[in-house]
Design a protein around this motif. Structure first.
Motif, PDB file in Angstrom:
ATOM      1  N   CYS A  27      49.055  25.442  38.645  1.00 19.54           N
ATOM      2  CA  CYS A  27      47.835  26.344  38.345  1.00 19.54           C
ATOM      3  C   CYS A  27      47.599  27.207  39.464  1.00 19.54           C
ATOM      4  CB  CYS A  27      46.636  25.406  38.011  1.00 19.54           C
ATOM      5  SG  CYS A  27      46.771  24.626  36.198  1.00 19.54           S
ATOM      6  N   GLY A  28      47.802  28.516  39.154  1.00 15.15           N
ATOM      7  CA  GLY A  28      47.402  29.422  40.178  1.00 15.15           C
ATOM      8  C   GLY A  28      46.190  29.649  40.692  1.00 15.15           C
ATOM      9  N   PRO A  29      45.935  30.807  41.576  1.00 17.78           N
ATOM     10  CA  PRO A  29      44.509  30.952  41.836  1.00 17.78           C
ATOM     11  C   PRO A  29      43.891  31.985  40.861  1.00 17.78           C
ATOM     12  CG  PRO A  29      46.025  32.553  43.218  1.00 17.78           C
ATOM     13  CD  PRO A  29      46.970  31.420  42.320  1.00 17.78           C
ATOM     14  N   THR A  30      42.334  31.804  40.950  1.00 13.75           N
ATOM     15  CA  THR A  30      41.703  32.820  40.437  1.00 13.75           C
ATOM     16  C   THR A  30      41.389  34.117  41.587  1.00 13.75           C
ATOM     17  OG1 THR A  30      40.748  31.182  38.913  1.00 13.75           O
ATOM     18  CG2 THR A  30      39.496  33.309  39.018  1.00 13.75           C
ATOM     19  N   VAL A  31      41.971  35.285  41.188  1.00 19.48           N
ATOM     20  CA  VAL A  31      41.857  35.959  42.505  1.00 19.48           C
ATOM     21  C   VAL A  31      40.773  36.671  42.401  1.00 19.48           C
ATOM     22  CG1 VAL A  31      44.192  35.852  43.139  1.00 19.48           C
ATOM     23  CG2 VAL A  31      43.520  37.380  41.240  1.00 19.48           C
ATOM     24  N   TYR A  32      39.440  36.197  42.866  1.00 22.89           N
ATOM     25  CA  TYR A  32      38.257  37.013  42.660  1.00 22.89           C
ATOM     26  C   TYR A  32      37.946  36.742  44.317  1.00 22.89           C
ATOM     27  CZ  TYR A  32      35.633  32.302  42.718  1.00 22.89           C
ATOM     28  OH  TYR A  32      35.177  31.352  43.300  1.00 22.89           O
ATOM     29  N   CYS A  63      56.962  27.701  37.838  1.00 17.23           N
ATOM     30  CA  CYS A  63      56.111  28.866  37.371  1.00 17.23           C
ATOM     31  C   CYS A  63      54.637  28.716  37.856  1.00 17.23           C
ATOM     32  CB  CYS A  63      56.295  28.802  35.670  1.00 17.23           C
ATOM     33  SG  CYS A  63      55.424  30.171  34.979  1.00 17.23           S
ATOM     34  N   MET A  64      54.087  29.680  38.247  1.00 19.53           N
ATOM     35  CA  MET A  64      52.668  29.692  38.474  1.00 19.53           C
ATOM     36  C   MET A  64      51.908  30.912  37.970  1.00 19.53           C
ATOM     37  SD  MET A  64      51.134  29.682  42.329  1.00 19.53           S
ATOM     38  CE  MET A  64      51.231  31.267  42.684  1.00 19.53           C
ATOM     39  N   ASN A  65      50.665  30.694  37.443  1.00 20.23           N
ATOM     40  CA  ASN A  65      50.082  31.763  36.916  1.00 20.23           C
ATOM     41  C   ASN A  65      49.141  32.486  37.840  1.00 20.23           C
ATOM     42  OD1 ASN A  65      48.366  29.430  36.823  1.00 20.23           O
ATOM     43  ND2 ASN A  65      46.711  30.623  35.987  1.00 20.23           N
ATOM     44  N   ILE A  66      48.731  33.633  37.735  1.00 22.22           N
ATOM     45  CA  ILE A  66      47.633  34.315  38.615  1.00 22.22           C
ATOM     46  C   ILE A  66      46.645  34.631  37.682  1.00 22.22           C
ATOM     47  CG2 ILE A  66      47.073  36.315  39.945  1.00 22.22           C
ATOM     48  CD1 ILE A  66      48.871  34.541  41.624  1.00 22.22           C
ATOM     49  N   THR A  67      45.454  34.035  37.845  1.00 20.36           N
ATOM     50  CA  THR A  67      44.117  34.123  36.859  1.00 20.36           C
ATOM     51  C   THR A  67      43.454  35.344  37.467  1.00 20.36           C
ATOM     52  OG1 THR A  67      43.894  31.960  36.357  1.00 20.36           O
ATOM     53  CG2 THR A  67      42.197  33.180  36.027  1.00 20.36           C
ATOM     54  N   ASP A  68      43.514  36.433  36.410  1.00 25.36           N
ATOM     55  CA  ASP A  68      42.925  37.690  36.787  1.00 25.36           C
ATOM     56  C   ASP A  68      42.078  38.154  35.758  1.00 25.36           C
ATOM     57  OD1 ASP A  68      44.887  38.237  35.059  1.00 25.36           O
ATOM     58  OD2 ASP A  68      45.724  39.993  36.169  1.00 25.36           O
ATOM     59  N   VAL A  69      41.624  37.158  34.772  1.00 25.54           N
ATOM     60  CA  VAL A  69      40.607  37.431  33.927  1.00 25.54           C
ATOM     61  C   VAL A  69      40.251  35.954  33.090  1.00 25.54           C
ATOM     62  CG1 VAL A  69      42.210  37.718  32.112  1.00 25.54           C
ATOM     63  CG2 VAL A  69      40.205  38.867  31.546  1.00 25.54           C
ATOM     64  N   GLY A  70      39.138  36.021  32.682  1.00 24.61           N
ATOM     65  CA  GLY A  70      38.734  35.045  31.717  1.00 24.61           C
ATOM     66  C   GLY A  70      38.391  33.546  32.134  1.00 24.61           C
TER      67      GLY A  70
END
Length: 464
Positions: A27-32, A63-70
């Protein structure tokens, strides 16, 4: 390789779906906002896990996500979106916030010598994938539309709480701060797969969907990205322990309902980094970032060294005193290694003996503390320096502490001059504590400061 599996609540022999190939999702970061060092502790252990698997002969695709919404601010699919919150705080668009803090996160990863995953995907880049998954879940009877939103029906899953080992009546409203009831749900444990504008009129990022203009729930992105890029069978899924419920619990439910079979074999979670007041967060006290540690004169790799000397499954308490102790030990270790000259013949038998022990330690649920102790034992041994250097070079592929890396004379000279300047400024401000700490920091690196009438000069000493 043995690893603790949250799903079975025990240390297990690691057996991937395919013999030598490992599919790993983190799980990647929530980039806020900036990542604090508590967030980064999880990424350090994930980095060590990937490098350990590589060292033991596995081919890892991560694999890693970048949470940029939701990603909402509560556990109940309610509250303000974190990305929107960041945009309002800085008077920027959500995409500007996401781009800026993604770059800052990359810098933190680089500062801690972490490997950037082979696959990194933004949540906003795969909306069609989420919609496809949600549509299939509705077709199969696992999801329903209510109040303009689409929810996953947890009662249709045989063992929704398999990851947490809770009973249904234990996971109720109010178990965590900020949880509030959603009247649109059929069941309290149900979670949102898709939100429409009927609930969040001020949501900046919206997309067309069969259920109206809206955006995905934050759980669906990890399932969607993982399945799209790593396939239907996942070997390892990592994250911090605060991801276990509801995020990872919901990922399992929706992914296995969508796929129709078991999805991920091993769930691996890292413990919190606490400060003196408890769990570290962005909302209280001094915001502890890598940049702040740098400004205070610390080497980010001292923090990595501190993490490696503790089990990833144990709570680690942060203090500047603890970090200073770690930095002193790390600096002395590097200084000792720097005195090794390649003399003596390479001895394969000695190499195999120590490397076998190293593999035993790191393969024992990532026991990096024992592996570092082994490094000290190696340095004290009568093994030839040539063999020692080869072992250290190999082991540092996992440690990633730059154990054999040295600065050229010019770079070192500039660094010492800057430290002398900072010390002089501290003395002028009567901040003698900082001045003394700079002196001790340099001494720990083998550099002795000497105050003269003409100013401060320095000399190199062997300090171990």
């Amino acid at each position: 390789m043995k690893i603790y599996n949250t799903l079975t609540r025990k240390v297990e022999e690691f057996i991937p779906y395919h013999k030598d190939s490992v599919k790993m999702y983190t799980c990647g970061p929530t980039v806020y906002h900036f990542a604090h060092i508590g967030n980064l502790r999880s990424y350090v252990f994930e980095d060590v896990l990937e490098k350990t698997l590589n060292y033991l002969g596995y081919q890892v695709t991560r694999c890693m996500n970048i949470t940029d919404v939701g990603h909402l601010t509560s556990d109940s699919d309610s509250g303000e979106d974190k990305m929107l919150k960041g945009a309002k705080r800085e008077n920027k668009t959500v995409m500007e916030i996401a781009e800026f803090y993604t770059e800052q996160f990359k810098k933190d990863i680089e500062s801690l010598n972490m490997k950037w995953p082979e696959i990194v995907e933004k949540a906003t880049s795969h909306i069609d994938t989420y919609i496809e998954i949600v549509e299939k879940l509705m077709e199969k009877g696992f999801a329903y539309e209510s109040g303009g939103n689409v929810y996953f029906d947890t009662t249709k899953v045989e063992d929704y709480y398999q990851l947490t080992n809770h009973k249904v009546d234990e996971m109720v409203v109010g178990v965590r701060e900020g949880v509030e009831e959603d009247s649109f749900k059929r069941n309290q444990a149900d979670f949102a797969l898709w939100f429409t504008k009927s609930k969040f009129e001020d949501q900046e990022l919206k997309w067309d969907s069969p259920w109206g203009v809206g955006y995905p729930g934050w759980h669906i992105e990890c399932s969607g990205i993982s399945i799209q890029f790593l396939g239907e069978y996942l070997d390892i899924h990592c994250g911090g322990i605060d991801n276990i419920f509801p995020h990872h619990t919901n990922e399992i439910a929706q992914s296995e309902a969508y796929l129709g079979h078991k999805w991920c074999k091993y769930w691996v979670h890292g413990e919190h980094l606490n400060d003196s007041t408890g769990k570290m967060s962005k909302s209280k006290g001094e915001f502890l970032t890598i940049d702040l540690l740098k400004k205070k004169g610390y080497n980010p790799l001292s923090y990595r060294f501190m993490c490696l000397n503790a089990s990833y499954r144990k709570v680690l308490t942060f203090s500047y005193e603890a970090l200073s102790n770690a930095e002193n030990a790390y600096t002395k270790l590097k200084n000792k290694i720097s005195t090794l000259s390649e003399d003596g013949d390479f001895n394969q038998q000695d190499y195999d003996f120590y490397d076998r022990k190293f593999k035993e330690y790191i393969g024992d649920d990532l026991n990096t503390a024992n592996a570092i102790t082994l490094l000290y034992d190696l340095l004290k041994s009568d093994v030839s320096n040539t063999t020692k250097i080869k072992l250290i070079d190999m082991w540092d592929r996992v440690f990633s502490l730059d154990l054999l890396k040295t600065k050229d004379d010019k770079e070192l000279e500039e660094e010492v001059k800057q430290k002398i300047k900072e010390r002089e400024e501290a003395k002028q401000l009567k901040n003698y504590e900082l001045a003394d700490r700079i002196r001790e920091e340099l001494l720990g690196k083998g550099i002795k400061l000497i105050d003269t009438r003409e100013g401060t000069i320095y000399e190199f000493v062997n300090k171990m």
